[in-house]
Enzyme design. Structure first.
Site, PDB file in Angstrom:
ATOM      1  N   ASP A 219       0.835  -1.163  -0.019  1.00 16.36           N
ATOM      2  CA  ASP A 219       0.002  -0.115   0.005  1.00 16.36           C
ATOM      3  C   ASP A 219       0.965   1.183   0.049  1.00 16.36           C
ATOM      4  OD1 ASP A 219      -2.345   1.810   0.499  1.00 16.36           O
ATOM      5  OD2 ASP A 219      -3.328  -0.173   0.936  1.00 16.36           O
ATOM      6  N   HIS A 293      -3.225   3.098  -4.330  1.00 15.40           N
ATOM      7  CA  HIS A 293      -2.500   2.656  -2.994  1.00 15.40           C
ATOM      8  C   HIS A 293      -1.020   2.084  -3.581  1.00 15.40           C
ATOM      9  CE1 HIS A 293      -5.915   2.926  -0.331  1.00 15.40           C
ATOM     10  NE2 HIS A 293      -6.672   2.569  -1.524  1.00 15.40           N
ATOM     11  N   GLU A 371     -10.527   2.363  -4.953  1.00 15.28           N
ATOM     12  CA  GLU A 371     -10.059   3.787  -4.534  1.00 15.28           C
ATOM     13  C   GLU A 371      -8.920   4.513  -5.415  1.00 15.28           C
ATOM     14  OE1 GLU A 371     -11.425   4.017  -0.101  1.00 15.28           O
ATOM     15  OE2 GLU A 371      -9.221   3.216  -0.228  1.00 15.28           O
ATOM     16  N   TRP A 437     -17.125  -4.603  -0.815  1.00 14.49           N
ATOM     17  CA  TRP A 437     -16.717  -4.076   0.366  1.00 14.49           C
ATOM     18  C   TRP A 437     -17.684  -2.769   0.468  1.00 14.49           C
ATOM     19  CZ3 TRP A 437     -14.313   1.027   1.002  1.00 14.49           C
ATOM     20  CH2 TRP A 437     -14.111   1.448  -0.246  1.00 14.49           C
ATOM     21  N   ASP A 464     -11.846  -2.154  11.263  1.00 16.48           N
ATOM     22  CA  ASP A 464     -11.059  -0.959  11.625  1.00 16.48           C
ATOM     23  C   ASP A 464     -11.776  -0.069  12.329  1.00 16.48           C
ATOM     24  OD1 ASP A 464     -11.955  -0.773   9.070  1.00 16.48           O
ATOM     25  OD2 ASP A 464     -10.821   0.943   8.708  1.00 16.48           O
TER      26      ASP A 464
END
Ligand code: ACM
Length: 653
Positions: A219, A293, A371, A437, A464
């Site tokens: 990442d 990422h 993303e 997700w 998280d």
């Protein structure tokens, strides 16, 4: 993690109480007695069928495990030997003949019991013998996990415990999982976790019959796997500045600050971890997150970016690199994407993927896809040329082009491609797997389009997220309480169940600085997800589940595994009265708790006022302190809630 729109700042619970539904899919003959969840039987995940029978089994000083001389059973036997002998001090031997009388009999069925499948088992405990039968070794391993949970909690001890009668209640259990993919994702990129910490994480997950560890290996904050021929990935890409506090908005590091924080797994380490997991019936799925990422890769090899100036980039140490104010995809403040128009990128990925494919026997490799910002691509000449050449109309199609090239590389190595649900925007073929997700919708659609799907929605499965009020929890932008996690259904209505491989919870580690905190964030929500992916939906029951969780808290204390007690912390809701006074409502996630409070800055205990109705803070009060009790025992943490904070929340409404 990442981020997801404010919409999904879901979480301060919508509470739904499960009713105890009928037990429909177990052999009728086994439903002879409903189980009374005294402290004696508290198996998580809940077995398909469990019948308490008369009496108890007591572990003798000499335990004899009978098992066929099958090399696949060797690890199971030594696992059980270790788990029984360390806390009890018993001598635990293993024989494959019938020369001495068995205490524990592990049997691989000659005649396949179709009912329990590949991972199921039957467990019979009588006063004189324990028998576990399964079609495959994995089933025996899961039977062993259930058996261990029948013994007193001290069985979890890492050292000998004296003066315990090692009794297990007699039972008949028939059990098998609801879905085949029961995963946890561990982000070892944002913060690095050592090989032995990864093993520690695996040890905890197998107690709950998880069978898949998804390792997020690359990442913006680190590249974590040795790739031969690409040394800078680990010489440069694995290291950053050590910072603590609230990750995401750190002051950008200066050039002088040492980049000594991080680490990576050598290929030998990876082999060792994979073997350790395999011995415990856990597969490991590696993830290399591209094209977004990818800052750690770009810093190592700036030519992988299409943005001039990438040479000056550094591995992210937690400073701000994205602007999320407009939602997803984020606006990148520096270009953390691999360049889809650059052939060197595909050569690079071929090298990475071919080595990763050899190291991890699992059928899937995860290539991220989430993303990816497009603002640098939009202004890039080479992307424009690519679009023209390939007839790509927009940036979704540009990413789709990239994903399809990568998919071909993955498949050329004999593996299947999996990605986060954004890959669906690129019109991918049905052969790619999808990890849903951003809620369950994408997974439902993908299953209907014949993609294999793993459900890991933020709504239920993002470990998280904060487990209680941000006043006590390390700050993250969203919350997910235990009770909500327990609502997770990996096969939601509308999905084509044939294509749902299973479910998974994800532990992103931007805010997780050490293994103790990783455990804190994983448990007990990991138990809720485990029960959701293993147990029949009709057997799930929140009240029963939570009473078992409380038993498991005691087991985890003895196992020295950390967990969050956040479920005991009250939930604050605010409103304004007709005359604009602040009104504070306190509720609890679980039944049977009393809340005591103070407004005078002193620490409440059970001799303080008990909460019974909405509170209106006295005029000059600055702090509301609350604590929950179960009878005479404090179970919640002392929560210090500034009145200003509550006023702010009320004004936002
Ligand atoms: C994700 O959380 N961005 C997969």
């Amino acid at each position: 993690m990442k981020r997801f729109s404010a919409l999904l700042i879901l979480c301060i619970l919508s509470i739904k109480v499960y009713s105890q539904a009928a037990i429909s899919d177990i052999p009728v003959s086994t439903i002879t007695e409903s189980v009374n969840y005294t402290s004696e039987i508290a198996i998580i995940p809940e077995p398909v069928s469990l019948t308490k029978t008369a009496g108890h089994f007591t572990l003798p000083a000499n335990v004899v495990i009978h098992s066929p001389a099958n090399p696949e059973l060797k690890q199971i036997v030594s696992f059980l030997q270790e788990r029984l002998s360390i806390p009890t001090g018993s001598f635990v031997s293993n024989v494959s003949d019938k020369s001495s009388k068995a205490t524990v009999n592990l049997i691989l069925n000659d005649k396949i019991n179709a009912f329990i499948g590949k991972e199921g088992y039957t467990l019979t405990v009588t006063p004189s013998l324990i028998t576990i039968k399964a079609n495959k070794p994995a089933g025996l391993f899961y039977g062993v996990q259930s058996l261990i949970q029948l013994f007193p909690k001290e069985i979890e001890s890492k050292e000998r415990v004296k003066n315990i009668e090692w009794m297990a209640p007699c039972v008949e259990v028939t059990d098998y999982p609801r879905v085949g993919w029961r995963g946890l994702m561990f982000d070892v990129a944002r913060h690095f976790f050592t090989k032995s910490e990864v093993k520690q994480y695996i040890d905890a997950m197998v107690r709950y019959k998880y069978n898949l560890l998804h390792l997020h290996l690359a990442d913006d904050e680190g590249w974590r796997i040795e790739i031969k021929g690409l040394p800078k990935l680990t010489e440069v890409g694995a290291w950053r500045v050590n910072k603590v506090g609230e990750f995401g908005n750190f002051i950008p590091p200066t050039v002088e600050e040492p980049r000594t924080y991080g680490g990576f797994y050598t290929q030998e380490d990876i082999k060792e971890i994979v073997q350790y997991a395999r011995d415990r019936f856990v597969d490991i799925m590696p993830e290399i997150d591209v094209p977004g990422h990818s800052l750690a890769a770009i810093v190592s090899y700036p030519e992988l970016s299409c943005t001039p100036g990438a040479e000056s980039y550094r591995v992210r140490s937690g400073e701000r690199i994205m602007d999320w104010s407009k939602g997803a995809p984020p606006i990148a403040l520096l270009d953390n994407t691999l360049c889809p128009a650059n052939e060197k990128v595909y050569t690079f990925l071929d090298s990475v993927i071919s080595q990763v494919a050899k190291l991890f026997p699992f059928e899937y490799i995860h290539l991220g896809g989430d993303e990816a910002p497009i603002n640098y691509w939009e202004k890039n000449d080479s992307i424009r040329v690519l679009m023209k050449r390939e007839g790509l109309k927009n940036m979704h199609q540009v990413q789709g082009y990239f994903e399809k090239r990568v998919q071909k590389i993955v498949e050329s190595k004999g593996k299947k491609f999996m990605g986060w649900d954004e890959i669906l925007d690129g019109d991918m073929p049905a052969s790619v797997g999808v990890m849903s997700w951003r809620g369950i919708k994408y997974g439902i659609d993908a299953s209907k389009n014949k993609h294999e799907v793993v459900m890991s929605p933020t709504t239920f499965a993002y470990l998280d997220y904060m487990q209680a009020d941000q006043i006590t929890e390390p700050r993250v932008y969203a919350s997910l309480r235990l009770r909500k996690s327990y609502e997770f259904d990996p096969i939601p209505a509308g999905a084509d169940p044939k294509y749902i491989k299973g479910g998974q919870a994800n532990l992103w580690t931007e805010q997780i600085y050490n293994i103790r905190q990783a455990e804190y964030m994983t448990w007990p929500r990991g138990m809720a997800i485990a029960e959701s992916v293993w147990s029949p939906a009709e057997k799930k029951n929140w009240t029963t589940f939570f009473s078992k969780v409380e038993q498991h808290f005691k087991r985890m204390d003895i196992a020295e595994t950390k967990y969050a007690p956040s479920v005991y912390d009250p939930i604050f809701s605010v409103s304004r009265s007709a005359d604009k006074q602040l009104m504070i409502e306190l509720t609890t996630e679980v039944d049977g708790l009393d809340i005591y409070y103070s407004f005078d800055n002193s620490f409440p205990d059970r001799f303080y006022p008990k909460y019974t109705e909405k509170l209106m803070p006295p005029k000059d009060a600055t702090m509301l302190k609350v604590i929950t009790y179960k009878g005479k025992i404090p179970v919640g943490r002392m929560m210090n809630m500034p009145i200003d904070e509550l006023n702010k929340r009320a004004s936002k409404k």
